[in-house]
Each structure stands twice: as C-alpha cells, then as structure tokens.
Enzyme design. Structure first.
Site, PDB file in Angstrom:
ATOM      1  N   MET A  58      20.675  39.728  13.564  1.00  9.30           N
ATOM      2  CA  MET A  58      21.697  39.984  14.582  1.00  9.30           C
ATOM      3  C   MET A  58      21.645  39.045  15.787  1.00  9.30           C
ATOM      4  O   MET A  58      22.248  39.315  16.803  1.00  9.30           O
ATOM      5  CB  MET A  58      21.634  41.441  15.069  1.00  9.30           C
ATOM      6  CG  MET A  58      22.073  42.403  14.012  1.00  9.30           C
ATOM      7  SD  MET A  58      22.213  44.116  14.537  1.00  9.30           S
ATOM      8  CE  MET A  58      22.885  44.018  16.170  1.00  9.30           C
ATOM      9  N   ASP A  59      20.912  37.937  15.685  1.00  9.76           N
ATOM     10  CA  ASP A  59      20.826  37.039  16.837  1.00  9.76           C
ATOM     11  C   ASP A  59      20.512  35.613  16.391  1.00  9.76           C
ATOM     12  O   ASP A  59      19.608  34.990  16.908  1.00  9.76           O
ATOM     13  CB  ASP A  59      19.757  37.536  17.817  1.00  9.76           C
ATOM     14  CG  ASP A  59      19.846  36.831  19.165  1.00  9.76           C
ATOM     15  OD1 ASP A  59      20.928  36.338  19.527  1.00  9.76           O
ATOM     16  OD2 ASP A  59      18.815  36.761  19.860  1.00  9.76           O
ATOM     17  N   LEU A  60      21.260  35.110  15.432  1.00  7.47           N
ATOM     18  CA  LEU A  60      21.037  33.745  14.967  1.00  7.47           C
ATOM     19  C   LEU A  60      21.952  32.813  15.754  1.00  7.47           C
ATOM     20  O   LEU A  60      23.171  32.958  15.736  1.00  7.47           O
ATOM     21  CB  LEU A  60      21.329  33.639  13.465  1.00  7.47           C
ATOM     22  CG  LEU A  60      21.081  32.264  12.857  1.00  7.47           C
ATOM     23  CD1 LEU A  60      19.602  31.904  12.925  1.00  7.47           C
ATOM     24  CD2 LEU A  60      21.572  32.223  11.432  1.00  7.47           C
TER      25      LEU A  60
END
Length: 181
Positions: A97-99
């Site tokens: 959820m945070d690339l």
C-alpha cells in the site's frame, strides 16, 4: 553496516500499529529485495526497530544514468524485481500500500531494494484503510475512495512507478487526493 532506527510511541496509536505491523512482517520474511531487520525492542511506552540502511542509488538516478536502450532494460529489471518482492509480500498475507520511487533503492550490484514497509496491511485484518503516508498519485483508486484493497492495489502502484520511469512524466495531472477521486 548503516542502520535506520524507527520509533513509535503508544500515545500515537496509528504509528505504533504501523511499526508493529512492520516488525511482524520483517520477522516473517527474508527476501533480498526487502531491508533486513537487525533488532527491535520496547522501552516503557516506546517501541523501536533497527533495520539495515542498504547502500545504493535512488531509482530515478540509476535509471537515468544510461542511454535509451539500456534505460528500458533497467526499467524492465526494476519491474521484474519489484514484482518478485510484491509476490513475496502477498504470499505472506500482506499488501504494501505504499510503493513509490522513493521507497526503492538500487544496490551497486543492481538489486532493487524496498526501503519502507511502514504502511503494510495484513489481509487477515488491521486498522482502517487509508492511503496513509503514500503520495496519492501512486495509490490505487479503490483505496482513495475507502474500499478494501487487495494485492492488485500494489500492482497498480508498480504500474504507475514504471509508467513514470518510462515516460518521464506523471500518470496523473495532479497529486491532490480529492482531485484524483
């Protein structure tokens, strides 16, 4: 070896939960594309983890350091390596959820390393879904509107990263979350 120390206090419940999730993940997985856990602990109401600080180059600099033909090969290399890391995350029952480009670093041997998994979400439950600290332009649309994400959200983010590396531009004309929804 250089280290990064991450600290969270129980008084900040969201940050404390994220640090606990990150620790849980780092204890469960060993992958060359993920930073290594060195140590962790808790003192009173403050928890901390120490992770390796992998030496290397930021993604954009590494990709832009060569001519056009080699540049495309490097971008494909990034895509394959990051997809492999995401597969390991997903098999462990989590989504990143945070690339974003700034969460990736390329080591001198060409290994792409994921630096930050602080927004990881376990598919077996967890807190409310939000884009957290992520830059909105890399976040899958379903997360922006508050729906429960699955592994495809990470693939969307990888696609945005690769698009930007290939084109040199942004997939979206804005970074404002409200405008993206």
């Amino acid at each position: 070896t250089s280290v990064i120390i991450k600290v969270a206090s129980e008084s900040n419940a969201d940050a404390y939960r994220r640090l606990a999730d990150e620790l849980r993940f780092l204890r469960q997985i060993e992958h060359e594309g993920v930073v290594r856990l060195i140590d962790a602990g808790k003192q009173s109401t403050t928890a901390w983890i120490a992770i390796e600080d992998p030496q290397g180059t930021d993604l954009a600099t590494w990709v832009d350091a060569v001519g056009p033909g080699e540049r495309v090969r490097r971008i494909l290399h990034v895509g394959v390596q990051v997809a492999d890391v995401l597969q390991a995350l997903h098999q462990a029952g989590s989504i990143l959820m945070d690339l974003r480009p700034d969460t990736l670093r390329v080591s001198p041997d060409g290994t792409v390393r994921l630096l930050d998994i602080g927004q990881i979400r376990w598919l077996d439950g967890g807190g409310p879904v939000s884009s957290g600290g992520s830059a909105a332009r890399y976040v899958a649309p379903e997360i922006l509107v508050g729906q429960l994400p699955d592994q495809r959200a990470d693939l969307y983010s990888l696609g945005v990263v690769l698009f930007e590396l290939l084109t040199g531009g942004s997939l979206h004309q804005t970074s404002d979350q409200a405008e993206l929804v």
